[in-house]
Design an enzyme around this catalytic site. Structure first.
Site, PDB file in Angstrom:
ATOM      1  N   LYS A  60       0.837  -1.193   0.000  1.00 60.90           N
ATOM      2  CA  LYS A  60       0.000   0.000   0.000  1.00 60.90           C
ATOM      3  C   LYS A  60       0.881   1.254   0.000  1.00 60.90           C
ATOM      4  O   LYS A  60       0.686   2.172  -0.777  1.00 60.90           O
ATOM      5  CB  LYS A  60      -0.907  -0.040   1.229  1.00 60.90           C
ATOM      6  N   GLU A 100      10.549  -4.656   4.518  1.00 59.79           N
ATOM      7  CA  GLU A 100      10.635  -6.059   4.095  1.00 59.79           C
ATOM      8  C   GLU A 100      10.287  -6.198   2.615  1.00 59.79           C
ATOM      9  O   GLU A 100      11.009  -6.823   1.836  1.00 59.79           O
ATOM     10  CB  GLU A 100       9.654  -6.928   4.902  1.00 59.79           C
ATOM     11  N   GLY A 109      -4.999  -2.159   5.289  1.00 59.20           N
ATOM     12  CA  GLY A 109      -4.219  -3.301   4.800  1.00 59.20           C
ATOM     13  C   GLY A 109      -4.928  -4.628   5.011  1.00 59.20           C
ATOM     14  O   GLY A 109      -5.043  -5.448   4.098  1.00 59.20           O
ATOM     15  N   ARG A 110      -5.417  -4.864   6.233  1.00 63.17           N
ATOM     16  CA  ARG A 110      -6.024  -6.173   6.541  1.00 63.17           C
ATOM     17  C   ARG A 110      -7.424  -6.317   5.957  1.00 63.17           C
ATOM     18  O   ARG A 110      -8.060  -7.353   6.128  1.00 63.17           O
ATOM     19  CB  ARG A 110      -6.020  -6.403   8.051  1.00 63.17           C
ATOM     20  N   GLU A 134      -5.215  -7.252  15.072  1.00 58.06           N
ATOM     21  CA  GLU A 134      -4.696  -5.940  14.689  1.00 58.06           C
ATOM     22  C   GLU A 134      -5.820  -4.903  14.782  1.00 58.06           C
ATOM     23  O   GLU A 134      -5.574  -3.735  15.069  1.00 58.06           O
ATOM     24  CB  GLU A 134      -4.135  -6.006  13.266  1.00 58.06           C
ATOM     25  N   HIS A 184      -5.545 -33.911  17.129  1.00 59.17           N
ATOM     26  CA  HIS A 184      -4.440 -34.783  17.545  1.00 59.17           C
ATOM     27  C   HIS A 184      -3.327 -33.973  18.191  1.00 59.17           C
ATOM     28  O   HIS A 184      -2.207 -34.467  18.345  1.00 59.17           O
ATOM     29  CB  HIS A 184      -3.907 -35.555  16.336  1.00 59.17           C
ATOM     30  N   LYS A 208       7.821  -0.997  12.168  1.00 63.94           N
ATOM     31  CA  LYS A 208       8.388  -0.495  10.921  1.00 63.94           C
ATOM     32  C   LYS A 208       9.565   0.458  11.171  1.00 63.94           C
ATOM     33  O   LYS A 208      10.363   0.695  10.292  1.00 63.94           O
ATOM     34  CB  LYS A 208       7.309   0.198  10.076  1.00 63.94           C
TER      35      LYS A 208
HETATM   36  C1  G6Q Z   1      -2.682  -4.038   7.941  1.00 64.83           C
HETATM   37  C2  G6Q Z   1      -1.426  -3.512   8.442  1.00 64.83           C
HETATM   38  C3  G6Q Z   1      -0.186  -4.200   7.925  1.00 64.83           C
HETATM   39  C4  G6Q Z   1       0.196  -3.812   6.498  1.00 64.83           C
HETATM   40  C5  G6Q Z   1       1.623  -4.266   6.240  1.00 64.83           C
HETATM   41  C6  G6Q Z   1       2.075  -3.995   4.829  1.00 64.83           C
HETATM   42  O1  G6Q Z   1      -3.765  -3.609   8.221  1.00 64.83           O
HETATM   43  O2  G6Q Z   1      -1.369  -2.154   8.293  1.00 64.83           O
HETATM   44  O3  G6Q Z   1      -0.267  -5.593   8.017  1.00 64.83           O
HETATM   45  O4  G6Q Z   1      -0.692  -4.387   5.593  1.00 64.83           O
HETATM   46  O5  G6Q Z   1       2.465  -3.657   7.160  1.00 64.83           O
HETATM   47  O6  G6Q Z   1       2.002  -2.639   4.525  1.00 64.83           O
HETATM   48  P1  G6Q Z   1       2.180  -2.141   3.046  1.00 64.83           P
HETATM   49  O7  G6Q Z   1       1.085  -2.727   2.225  1.00 64.83           O
HETATM   50  O8  G6Q Z   1       2.127  -0.645   3.094  1.00 64.83           O
HETATM   51  O9  G6Q Z   1       3.517  -2.652   2.579  1.00 64.83           O
END
Ligand code: G6Q
Length: 549
Positions: A208, A214, A268-269, A354, A385, A513
């Site tokens: 996003k 990463e 994001g989620r 989250e 199990h 981050k």
């Molecule tokens: C989701 C969070 C988090 C995010 C990641 C990746 O709600 O904000 O999981 O999606 O940190 O972020 P970017 O899409 O900006 O790389």
């Protein structure tokens, strides 16, 4: 605006006095007293059936829980979310993942602009692109069709597409193999690159912000690997981006024509419904992706319009509040009896924890009660199990959500009957338990000596009275998966409203981050920018020594 403490509401106080009596109820008794519990405590919507009868509730409990939902403003706040009000107050954003699954004919004005045409313009782009890749008309640099897709993203830009691609595996294009790389640990990318051929691989850089450490590191390494085999001019055929940050995508060297945008009003989620769902659309095709969006939209319509008494997300949310805030349960276990939902517990872990893992109310004051429980789980029957021992006989009560599809997507004879029998037997056993008389009778039948029976008895008695929900669908298909995800999204929303928190920010994730940025230079030998504690200093020294060997 100052939030009213949950404990100060009229409905909460009524529930507290009701709990004094309800806490000792035995579900066995509730079932024998009310034989139609299944009919009374089940609901259906968008292709899903929710059986919530195996809970420590009766009609009064449900009435009081729904009173609490009303008093906390669930209906008003739900309507505000759907209308595009900026309910994510700490980030000054609207929360509109629901707009991503609205039909082309809908209209939704945010900041003076109807967002639906934009949403559908991006969907049209996704359709055109995915059609080309799937039909083999999108060619790699050497004229070969794409066979492998590597999605590079993390958190919300990874968990959703990975979970959904696995869940809908039987619907996937046979030529396309999906790979998901999230971890900055080079072993992740290395393992994926070992399986693919640069001439037939498409990389999706999904972020996003397009600044996440990463993802950007993995993206750069993937580009380097690609340039080790091909040249710069070939990049546009093998790299596309999903992001809200056009400038950074351009700077990375991805053709803006190959960028799939989304908007800051998609968390994001909650972004699987946006361009972040590109891997899913590639795997199952645009028609399948549209059905997936349709399933989510059907659940939205249900959440918006069904009376609270039959409203599945509201019912699930309020029962969760009942256990968390009255019984004091600390976790929720997700048990999908479907191998293709193997990533669903991890997906829900992010969605719930989250969103509602917060300790202050929307007005910044500490919460008067606990919020989100720990969410965890694994597929059945595997979990049986392993950790089901604790669920049956441990000292804690852990509510369980069972999820199953009535029809399998395979032809193997007998498997599905055994799977479903296990699922239903587990929820029955959690509810009924096995009392001392039943255990005694069992052991007598085995002709054990009286002394041994008495010694074994306490170990073999199951207290039961352990609650669960069961969610059934006809089959796990794009529309039912969409409905299932939206069900949990709205359940999380309901609980966030009741707890009085902002479910849509994630400052705990933001911290991660920035933290590593301070230590990273030290590991590569730069002078220490700040003094750490002795533990951190010791660990850094060890790593520095190993890295310089
Ligand atoms: C989701 C969070 C988090 C995010 C990641 C990746 O709600 O904000 O999981 O999606 O940190 O972020 P970017 O899409 O900006 O790389």
């Amino acid at each position: 605006m100052r939030e009213i403490n949950l404990t100060d509401t009229v409905a909460f106080k009524a529930l507290a006095s009701h709990f004094a009596e309800a806490k000792d109820w035995q579900m066995r008794m509730l079932f024998s007293r009310q034989p139609n519990r299944f009919d009374r405590f089940s609901a259906e919507a968008a292709g899903l059936l929710l059986d919530y009868s195996k809970n420590r509730i009766d009609d009064t409990t449900m009435r009081l829980l729904l009173d609490l939902a009303r008093e906390r403003g669930v209906e008003r706040k739900r309507d505000a979310m759907f209308a595009g009000e900026k309910i994510n107050l700490t980030e000054h954003r609207a929360v509109l993942h629901t707009a991503l699954r609205m039909p082309r004919t809908a209209r939704l004005v945010v900041d003076g602009q109807d967002v639906i045409p934009e949403v559908h313009a991006v969907l049209d782009h996704i359709k055109a692109f995915t059609d080309r890749v799937r039909t083999g008309n999108w060619l790699g640099a050497t004229g070969r069709a794409i066979t492998d897709i590597v999605n590079i993203g993390i958190g919300g830009s990874d968990l959703g597409p990975e979970m959904a691609c696995r869940a809908l595996r039987p619907f996937a294009h046979p030529r396309l193999t999906m790979h998901f790389v999230a971890n900055v640990d080079g072993h992740d990318l290395d393992a994926a690159l070992a399986k693919v051929n640069p001439e037939t691989t498409l990389f999706i850089i999904a972020s996003k912000t397009f600044t996440t450490r990463e993802t950007m590191m993995n993206a750069r390494s993937a580009r380097e690997w690609f340039l080790g085999h091909r040249n710069e001019a070939d990049l546009p055929k093998h790299f596309v981006a999903v992001s809200t940050n056009t400038q950074a995508v351009g700077e990375f060297g991805i053709d803006p024509a190959n960028m799939f945008p989304f908007w800051d009003w998609v968390g994001g989620r909650y972004s699987i419904w946006s361009s972040i769902g590109l891997p899913l659309a590639l795997a199952i095709g645009f028609d399948g992706f549209s059905e997936f969006l349709g399933g989510g939209h059907a659940m939205d319509q249900h959440f918006r319009t069904a009376p609270l008494e039959r409203n599945m997300p509201v019912i699930m949310g309020m029962i969760g509040v009942w256990y968390r805030n009255f019984f004091g349960t600390t976790s929720l276990s997700i048990a999908p009896y479907h191998q293709d939902l193997s990533q669903f517990p991890a997906y829900l872990q992010q969605l719930e924890m989250e969103s509602n893992g917060k300790r202050v109310a929307i007005d910044g004051r500490p919460l008067s009660l606990e919020s989100c429980p720990v969410v965890w789980g694994n597929v059945g029957t595997n979990g049986q199990h392993a950790y089901f021992q604790l669920l049956h006989l441990g000292t804690d009560i852990v509510p369980v959500d069972f999820i199953a599809a009535l029809k399998p997507m395979h032809d193997l004879s007998g498997h599905h009957t055994v799977l479903l029998a296990n699922c239903f037997a587990q929820s029955e056993a959690f509810m009924r338990g096995k009392n001392a008389d039943e255990v005694r009778a069992e052991l007598h039948a085995q002709r054990l000596a009286e002394s041994e029976i008495e010694a074994l008895l306490p170990h073999k008695v199951f207290p039961g009275n352990r609650p669960s929900n069961t969610i059934l669908m006809d089959e796990l298909a794009p529309a039912t998966l969409g409905a299932l995800i939206a069900l949990y999204e709205h359940k999380v929303f309901v609980q966030g409203v009741v707890w009085g928190i902002n479910s849509f920010d994630q400052w705990g994730v933001e911290l991660g981050k920035v933290l590593a940025k301070n230590i990273e230079p030290e590991l590569t030998g730069m002078p220490c920018p700040e003094a750490h504690d002795s533990s951190t200093n010791g660990l850094i020294a060890r790593a520095k020594a190993a890295l310089s060997e």
